[in-house]
Scaffold this motif. Structure first.
Motif, short mmCIF file in Angstrom:
data_model
loop_
_atom_site.label_atom_id
_atom_site.label_comp_id
_atom_site.label_asym_id
_atom_site.label_seq_id
_atom_site.Cartn_x
_atom_site.Cartn_y
_atom_site.Cartn_z
N PHE A 233 0.84 -1.20 0.00
CA PHE A 233 0.00 0.00 0.00
C PHE A 233 0.87 1.25 0.00
CE2 PHE A 233 -2.36 3.43 1.93
CZ PHE A 233 -3.61 3.33 1.34
N VAL A 250 -5.17 2.08 7.45
CA VAL A 250 -4.91 0.81 6.77
C VAL A 250 -4.96 -0.31 7.81
CG1 VAL A 250 -3.37 -0.43 5.21
CG2 VAL A 250 -3.40 2.07 5.20
N ALA A 311 -8.55 4.33 2.15
CA ALA A 311 -7.49 3.34 1.91
C ALA A 311 -7.97 2.25 0.98
CB ALA A 311 -7.02 2.74 3.24
N ALA A 315 -6.24 1.07 -2.52
CA ALA A 315 -5.88 -0.33 -2.72
C ALA A 315 -6.56 -0.90 -3.95
CB ALA A 315 -6.25 -1.14 -1.47
#
Length: 643
Positions: A233, A250, A311, A315
């Motif tokens: 990430f 995250v 996040a 992703a």
């Protein structure tokens, strides 16, 4: 320097970020405090070439210049800066924590601000910080003192550092992205971590039998993220986070609530999970000397949930998917136990498997081993590391396979392809939980998936299940090597057998090493093996189980029954130390000069040579099992002798 720069590159998050940036084909400069930190070696062990890696020395606490050498022109090509530097430790003082987590973070930001080609600064913060949409820095001293008093030095410094970086970035116009990871656990497949604080310390107490009650409530939530997912990430942010200024939490929302997480790991490790829960507020009011709880960890035990939406979008843009969290937790727990929770990194990490009702700790090759190694009392599978290390260094000339000359002699793992080994802790001993039936039934379950005819090497008490398995399944194994088989040696005194449990339970590593190996200084592998055994004996019930096996093994009828099995169809090779001789053996014995009851610990090269001689005989590979005289004849090395 060019392209990407990673600060804190030898830490858990930093090194995996370097790895994934290199996998993207990027040129990476890793800033480390000491150039000999082992980053290059670690990357090679992961199979990642370091041809596009530059390692430079620097220190985020060394002021705005960070202790870096080189002119501004040499750093003009830096596009992305990743700051994974930080100090993660409980019990620090305020200034110690601030030096790295606040002042160091600002130094990195100011350095990044001076790079003309800067595209993004990615800063690692913490998941319990950054919730204020309008951060303030600096804070008045009274507020700052209250922050550190209430949260502790570590979390207080992360809260202050997060605000400081966000405020300074806005003032300087630095394109900043803040990532807020939850509890970072090991790699999703291997479990490798190298960090043993926080949730890992809770798992350590569970494993050691020091967790009578669980802190928190039924809804306490300690989310996790695997280090490989988080590092991927991090590496993806500059390309896939469309605008700077993002704050990304995250973590894996599928992480079980803490009581369920602990039950999951207890079942996997074969230990008992605590049934009682104690509210965090109660623990706070009790002395830490009584509870064993680190006060700074209690702030992480909440029922809070976190918004991972931003996040998740990054992703998804990068094609990243979170690995299955329960599988990752099990692999992480395996590695924590293998590394003894940081006390000694494992030479050959293993994991837990169900075998005949036992949660059995197994390392190495499970389906195609040429060797099966079984330990004696009071040791565990780590006791074979010295012998395996010697076998790994087998010179190419000694290997009949044509491909051997392509493997550098002496390199760790060089002989592993020639002599793949399965190493297991016996049921109820070492790291394995007790089995439901006899040890020979457990061994049958362990070898059920094996598709080769391995040589079983068993030390002392392990000779019993090895012989019984060979008698019941003669076609499944090629030969037996019994090292110091106890039933051919003098029986211990009744007093020794009676006092075994209390004596073993109180022995530290040094005293146990002296008792097992004598006064001479043992090899490093032997010291590590004895330390592993000593730690295991302090777990609940371990010393009693070991003593019970010892007493049962030395019953006269048991010893006589095992002697009769020596004449079975499977070739048997006996090995004994000169100072711990066998008595009345019906089979020739190879004696290791100067060794006692544990020659594989004190003289691993000699025992490895014996094993190698047996393995390299053609009959051990594919031919029918040879007769006993065939396997016992032939010249032995000059430092060994046959009696």
């Amino acid at each position: 320097m060019e392209d990407a720069v990673v600060f804190g590159a030898t830490g858990l998050i930093g090194r995996w970020t370097v790895l994934h940036l290199l996998e993207q084909g990027r040129a990476v400069t890793a800033v480390v405090r000491r150039a000999d930190g082992g980053l290059g070696r670690w990357l090679r062990e992961q199979g990642v070439p370091g041809t596009r890696l530059t390692v430079v020395e620097g220190d985020v606490t060394a002021g705005p210049g960070l202790g870096l050498s080189g002119s501004a022109e040499e750093t003009a090509g830096v596009r992305d800066v990743f700051n994974a530097a930080g100090v993660y430790r409980f019990g620090m003082g305020r200034e110690e924590a601030r030096t790295v987590n606040v002042e160091g973070a600002l130094n990195v930001l100011n350095w990044a601000a001076a790079r003309p080609a800067l595209r993004r600064l990615v800063h690692v913060s913490g998941y319990r910080v950054g919730l204020d949409p309008r951060p303030r820095h600096p804070l008045p001293e009274a507020e700052l003192a209250a922050l550190y008093r209430d949260k502790g030095a570590y979390e207080g410094s992360k809260v202050e550092g997060d605000a400081a970086v966000r405020v300074a970035a806005a003032r300087l116009g630095v394109p900043l992205t803040v990532v807020n990871p939850s509890s970072v656990i090991g790699h999703s497949l291997t479990g490798e971590a190298g960090q043993y604080l926080g949730l890992a310390s809770l798992v350590r107490d569970l494993w050691a039998g020091r967790l009578p009650a669980l802190p928190g409530s039924a809804r306490t939530f300690v989310p996790v993220v695997t280090v490989d997912h988080f590092a991927r990430f991090m590496a993806a942010v500059p390309e896939h986070d469309p605008e700077p200024g993002g704050l990304h939490w995250v973590l894996d929302p599928a992480t079980p609530d803490l009581p369920d997480l602990i039950r999951l790991l207890a079942g996997h490790l074969g230990v008992r999970a605590p049934r009682m829960r104690v509210p965090v507020g109660v623990i706070r009011r009790l002395p830490s000397a009584l509870t064993g709880a680190e006060p700074e960890t209690l702030g992480f035990l909440t029922e809070d949930r976190y918004d991972t939406g931003s996040a998740d979008r990054v992703a998804a843009s990068a094609g990243l998917r979170r690995p299955p969290v329960e599988h990752a937790l099990r692999r992480w727990a395996d590695r924590l136990v293998a590394d003894r929770f940081g006390a000694a990194p494992a030479a050959r990490p293993g994991g837990f498997h169900s075998v005949a009702g036992s949660r059995t700790y197994v390392a190495g090759e499970r389906t195609s081993p040429r060797l099966v190694l079984l330990h004696g009392l009071p040791l565990d599978g780590d006791s074979w590391n010295g012998v395996l290390g010697e076998l790994d260094g087998t010179p190419p000339a000694a290997r009949p396979d044509a491909a051997a000359d392509r493997i550098p002699a002496g390199r760790p793992g060089a002989g592993a392809d020639r002599f793949p080994a399965l190493v297991a802790d016996l049921p109820g001993l070492g790291r394995s939980s007790p089995a439901e039936g006899a040890a020979s039934d457990w061994l049958a379950g362990l070898l059920e998936p094996v598709r080769t005819r391995p040589v079983i090497v068993a030390h002392s008490a392990a000779a019993a299940p090895a012989l019984r398995y060979a008698a019941a399944h003669p076609g499944r194994i090629a030969a037996l090597i019994l090292v110091s088989p106890y039933f051919l040696q003098r029986r211990p005194s009744a007093l020794t057998l009676l006092l075994a449990a209390p004596l073993l339970g109180r022995m530290g590593p040094d005293r146990l090493a002296s008792a097992l190996l004598g006064p001479a200084s043992p090899p490093e592998d032997a010291r590590r093996a004895v330390a592993s055994a000593a730690a295991g004996l302090r777990r609940p019930g371990a010393a009693r189980r070991t003593a019970r096996v010892l007493r049962a093994a030395h019953r006269p009828a048991e010893r006589a029954a095992l002697r009769t099995l020596l004449g079975g169809p499977v070739p048997v090779h006996l090995v004994a130390g000169e100072l711990d001789p066998l008595t009345g053996s019906p089979v020739p014995v190879t004696v290791v000069p100067g060794a006692g009851h544990h020659p594989h610990l004190t003289h691993p090269a000699a025992v490895a040579e014996i094993v190698r001689q047996v393995l390299l005989r053609p009959a051990v590979d594919d031919c029918p099992p040879p007769s006993m005289p065939d396997i016992m004849t032939g010249p032995l090395p000059h430092h060994l002798r046959e009696s």
